[in-house]
Design an enzyme around this catalytic site. Structure first.
Site, mmCIF file in Angstrom:
data_model
loop_
_atom_site.group_PDB
_atom_site.id
_atom_site.type_symbol
_atom_site.label_atom_id
_atom_site.label_comp_id
_atom_site.label_asym_id
_atom_site.label_seq_id
_atom_site.Cartn_x
_atom_site.Cartn_y
_atom_site.Cartn_z
ATOM 1 N N ARG A 281 -3.478 6.751 -29.340
ATOM 2 C CA ARG A 281 -3.779 5.507 -28.633
ATOM 3 C C ARG A 281 -5.195 5.492 -28.062
ATOM 4 O O ARG A 281 -5.678 4.467 -27.620
ATOM 5 C CB ARG A 281 -2.773 5.278 -27.500
ATOM 6 N N LYS B 86 16.944 10.771 -27.739
ATOM 7 C CA LYS B 86 16.444 11.654 -28.785
ATOM 8 C C LYS B 86 17.444 11.786 -29.936
ATOM 9 O O LYS B 86 17.054 11.853 -31.108
ATOM 10 C CB LYS B 86 16.114 13.032 -28.205
ATOM 11 N N ARG C 257 3.339 21.048 -13.547
ATOM 12 C CA ARG C 257 4.734 20.724 -13.257
ATOM 13 C C ARG C 257 5.321 21.910 -12.517
ATOM 14 O O ARG C 257 5.798 22.873 -13.134
ATOM 15 C CB ARG C 257 5.511 20.458 -14.556
ATOM 16 N N TYR D 190 18.027 11.366 -21.756
ATOM 17 C CA TYR D 190 17.106 12.180 -22.550
ATOM 18 C C TYR D 190 17.724 12.575 -23.890
ATOM 19 O O TYR D 190 17.150 12.336 -24.964
ATOM 20 C CB TYR D 190 16.730 13.428 -21.749
ATOM 21 N N LEU E 284 5.130 13.051 -30.526
ATOM 22 C CA LEU E 284 5.161 12.167 -29.370
ATOM 23 C C LEU E 284 6.234 12.626 -28.383
ATOM 24 O O LEU E 284 7.303 13.083 -28.794
ATOM 25 C CB LEU E 284 5.477 10.735 -29.803
ATOM 26 N N GLY E 285 5.947 12.454 -27.106
ATOM 27 C CA GLY E 285 6.950 12.815 -26.112
ATOM 28 C C GLY E 285 6.492 12.506 -24.704
ATOM 29 O O GLY E 285 5.293 12.452 -24.423
#
Length: 271
Positions: free
Chosen positions: A83, A179, A210, A175, A124-125
């Protein structure tokens, strides 16, 4: 005092038995290729002059994959589709062709950007915490499926998707549900080959911090050392597994690559 000593001893014994069980039942299988066979396999694939695209090269699995693709050079042509333009300091990465697209308008504006590739990688994720529920569904399902459809229309023969262990479209958890649905719908598109990778917890040093994940990874390291395939997947092992699965000319149809097989493939790529 003796009661406490007995309890601690019992606890240590239970942990020891558990670790022994994990060690016995979750060892990585031997490499499927010898070093010389692996080198020949890679050389033979290079001679085919294949091309690939990578979507999601800014994420951790995408970065690891790109690193291995550039290091091993199995492809004559590599295109990054994202993107925004990705900035690199490495001169070799700077030379790669990049295509910037609007993922919301793949069908209308970007079909040509997916034309003429032999292999397509989708890395992607996102997370629900980062993108929200709607954003998570859009990226994990809508964008991924749009990429796969455009790749199929453009002639891609082998489409590869990074998913996750435990996915199930009937799951109570969003999630795994999203998926699982994505995996099924990608498999139904009719590629000559589809490879869906389902790693466990990815062991990676993220640029994005994180804290909880850092703690979890620290706790997982002893288990990962004793039972490598039980609950974790080093990010470089996933990337190497994807490369080996690309060049080994596997059977046609849909293939689910579970965590144990990811480890076996990744550890077999010794060149």
């Amino acid at each position: 005092m003796f009661n406490w000593i007995a309890r601690i001893s019992t606890g240590i014994g239970i942990v020891a038995v558990l670790l022994a069980y994990l060690s016995f039942h979750h060892q990585v299988d031997p490499p499927i290729y010898a070093h010389t066979e692996m080198d020949a396999l890679l050389q033979n694939f290079r001679q085919l002059n294949r091309s690939c695209f990578i979507v999601g090269a800014s994420g951790e699995s995408g970065k690891a994959l790109l690193k291995e693709v550039v290091r091993l050079k199995p492809f004559a042509r590599i295109v990054l589709i994202s993107r925004r333009k990705l900035e690199y300091e490495d001169e070799e990465l700077k030379k790669l062709e990049q295509r910037v697209i609007d993922f919301d308008k793949i069908d209308e504006l970007h079909q040509n950007d997916f034309q003429g590739f032999d292999v397509g990688y989708s890395c992607l994720g996102t997370t629900r915490g980062k993108a929200g529920k709607e954003g998570f569904i859009k990226i994990e399902h809508d964008y991924t499926l749009s990429v796969a459809k455009a790749a199929k229309a453009g002639g891609t023969k082998h489409f590869q998707l990074v998913s996750s262990r435990g996915v199930d479209e009937n799951s109570f958890f969003l999630y795994y549900q999203v998926k699982g649905q994505t995996d099924r719908e990608v498999c139904e598109l009719g590629f000559e080959r589809v490879s869906i990778y389902r790693p466990a917890v990815l062991l990676v040093d993220r640029v994005e911090r994180r804290p909880l994940e850092k703690v979890a990874q620290a706790l997982l390291k002893p288990v990962a050392y004793i039972a490598p395939t039980f609950i974790s997947t080093p990010i470089d092992i996933l990337a190497k597994a994807m490369i080996l699965n690309t060049i080994n000319n596997g059977p046609p149809g849909a293939q689910i690559v579970d965590n144990k097989e990811i480890h076996q493939l990744g550890n077999s790529l010794t060149v």
